[in-house]
Design a protein around this motif. Structure first.
Motif, PDB file in Angstrom:
ATOM      1  N   GLY A 200       0.834  -1.022  -0.102  1.00 36.75           N
ATOM      2  CA  GLY A 200      -0.054   0.178  -0.050  1.00 36.75           C
ATOM      3  C   GLY A 200       0.591   1.308  -0.120  1.00 36.75           C
ATOM      4  O   GLY A 200       0.392   2.243   0.441  1.00 36.75           O
ATOM      5  N   ILE A 201       2.217   1.120  -0.847  1.00 35.29           N
ATOM      6  CA  ILE A 201       3.038   2.495  -0.654  1.00 35.29           C
ATOM      7  C   ILE A 201       2.718   3.146  -1.747  1.00 35.29           C
ATOM      8  O   ILE A 201       2.819   2.499  -2.959  1.00 35.29           O
ATOM      9  N   LYS A 202       2.232   4.407  -1.761  1.00 33.80           N
ATOM     10  CA  LYS A 202       1.954   5.304  -3.012  1.00 33.80           C
ATOM     11  C   LYS A 202       3.278   5.589  -3.756  1.00 33.80           C
ATOM     12  O   LYS A 202       4.432   5.998  -3.090  1.00 33.80           O
ATOM     13  N   TYR A 203       3.357   5.662  -5.011  1.00 29.68           N
ATOM     14  CA  TYR A 203       4.606   5.828  -5.825  1.00 29.68           C
ATOM     15  C   TYR A 203       4.147   6.583  -7.111  1.00 29.68           C
ATOM     16  O   TYR A 203       3.187   5.961  -7.914  1.00 29.68           O
ATOM     17  N   ILE A 204       4.897   7.422  -7.596  1.00 31.14           N
ATOM     18  CA  ILE A 204       4.540   8.001  -8.935  1.00 31.14           C
ATOM     19  C   ILE A 204       5.987   7.853  -9.786  1.00 31.14           C
ATOM     20  O   ILE A 204       6.981   8.357  -9.050  1.00 31.14           O
ATOM     21  N   GLU A 205       6.045   7.314 -11.052  1.00 28.00           N
ATOM     22  CA  GLU A 205       7.342   7.384 -11.568  1.00 28.00           C
ATOM     23  C   GLU A 205       7.410   8.780 -12.611  1.00 28.00           C
ATOM     24  O   GLU A 205       6.674   9.132 -13.150  1.00 28.00           O
ATOM     25  N   HIS A 206       8.828   9.236 -12.580  1.00 33.97           N
ATOM     26  CA  HIS A 206       9.013  10.339 -13.576  1.00 33.97           C
ATOM     27  C   HIS A 206      10.576  10.000 -14.076  1.00 33.97           C
ATOM     28  O   HIS A 206      11.205   9.219 -13.758  1.00 33.97           O
TER      29      HIS A 206
END
Ligand code: CP
Length: 313
Positions: A200-206
């Motif tokens: 349940g860890i939120k992540y966004i890739e860039h």
């Protein structure tokens, strides 16, 4: 809890992490103690190191222990064909705890299975660096006043950087939002993205390193591109300078934002950033001493009450 190993951050509960932070605070207030008088700490470094080895050795010295070890396996009988198992068994005859860095992923776990004394993993290949993770957590706690609900940007070599892998795992207890900023060649491996989803860890890739992302960060965690892990140096040349942090990128950063870096740095933070109030990587390395004093005591089964009670020298 009695003697135990410190091999992967995945083993650490929320309570254990907070306990080690509390211990590190106590050691920061009073680093010099005699609580390990009569003990021997072995530091076995099969890979180069400046901070990890010297801060572990300083921690042992400040706790009253003596230190043995090597900084280059070429001067050991490993060059004659001695196995890691036999090396660990031999050193276990001499030392009460072994701190080991090895280039093979899983080497610390293996050593912990054969050693009769506690093993502390000081980095195994591109896998884990749990003591670095504890000093990162301590640094985050000191600068933010909490570990919870933070926006954390991880920048650079997310493929081979073992410190970012450990940090993701540790932060699972504290509801972070991660921004993974890396070129596609150095992207966060799928196993860690799966770990985030499972926990349940939120992540966004860039793939772009922009001020817009920096401005949302509480922690900007820069990393070095790990040249030593590339089998093709042409590939390294393509990505080695992909992101460089400059002072003018920090103009609109949050006041509380701090820049961390496990170090060594190569070219990814310009030197004039060192004077910026957001820079924290030199203090971060100093925090390693206190975190490692806490870890050594913990693996030897020394309790917080015993630490506090010990006469400060
Ligand atoms: N951060 C870190 O592991 O540094 P060293 O390689 O110098 O030990």
């Amino acid at each position: 809890m009695g003697k135990h190993n410190f091999v992967t951050i995945a083993d650490l509960s929320r309570e254990k992490i907070l306990y080690l932070i509390k211990s590190a605070q106590e050691f920061e207030a009073h680093p010099n103690r005699e609580i390990l008088k009569g003990k021997v700490v072995a530091t076995l470094f099969f890979e180069p190191s400046t901070r990890t080895r010297l801060s572990f050795e300083t921690a042992a010295n400040r706790l009253g222990a003596r230190v043995i070890g090597f900084t280059d396996a070429k001067v050991t009988s490993a060059t004659k064909g001695e196995t890691l198992k036999d090396t660990i068994l031999m050193v276990s005859n001499y030392a009460d705890v072994i701190v080991m860095r090895h280039y093979i992923e899983g080497a610390a776990q293996y050593a912990s299975e054969v050693a009769p004394v506690p093993i502390i993993n000081a980095g195994d290949g591109a896998h884990q660096h749990p003591s670095q993770c504890m000093l990162d957590l301590y640094s985050i706690y000191k600068t933010q006043g909490t570990l919870s609900n933070l926006n954390i940007c991880l920048v650079g070599d997310l493929k081979y950087g073992r410190t970012v892998h450990s940090l993701i795992m540790a932060m699972r207890h504290f509801n972070p939002t991660f921004h993974f900023i890396a070129p596609k060649e150095l992207a966060m491996p799928d196993e860690y993205k799966l770990y985030c989803r499972d926990n349940g860890i939120k992540y966004i890739e860039h793939t772009e390193f922009t001020e817009e992302t920096i401005n949302q960060a509480d922690i900007l965690y820069m990393t070095r591109v790990q040249k030593e892990r590339f089998s093709d140096l042409m590939e390294y040349e393509k990505v080695k300078n992909v992101y460089i942090l400059k002072n003018d990128m920090l103009t609109n950063a949050r006041d509380n934002m701090r820049i961390l870096h496990p170090l060594p740095r190569v070219n990814e933070i310009e030197y004039d950033v060192d004077e910026n109030p957001h820079a924290y990587y030199i203090q971060q390395a100093q925090n390693g001493l206190y975190a490692r004093e806490a870890i050594i005591c913990d693996v030897l089964g020394i309790t917080y009450d015993e630490i506090v009670k010990d006469k400060t020298i």
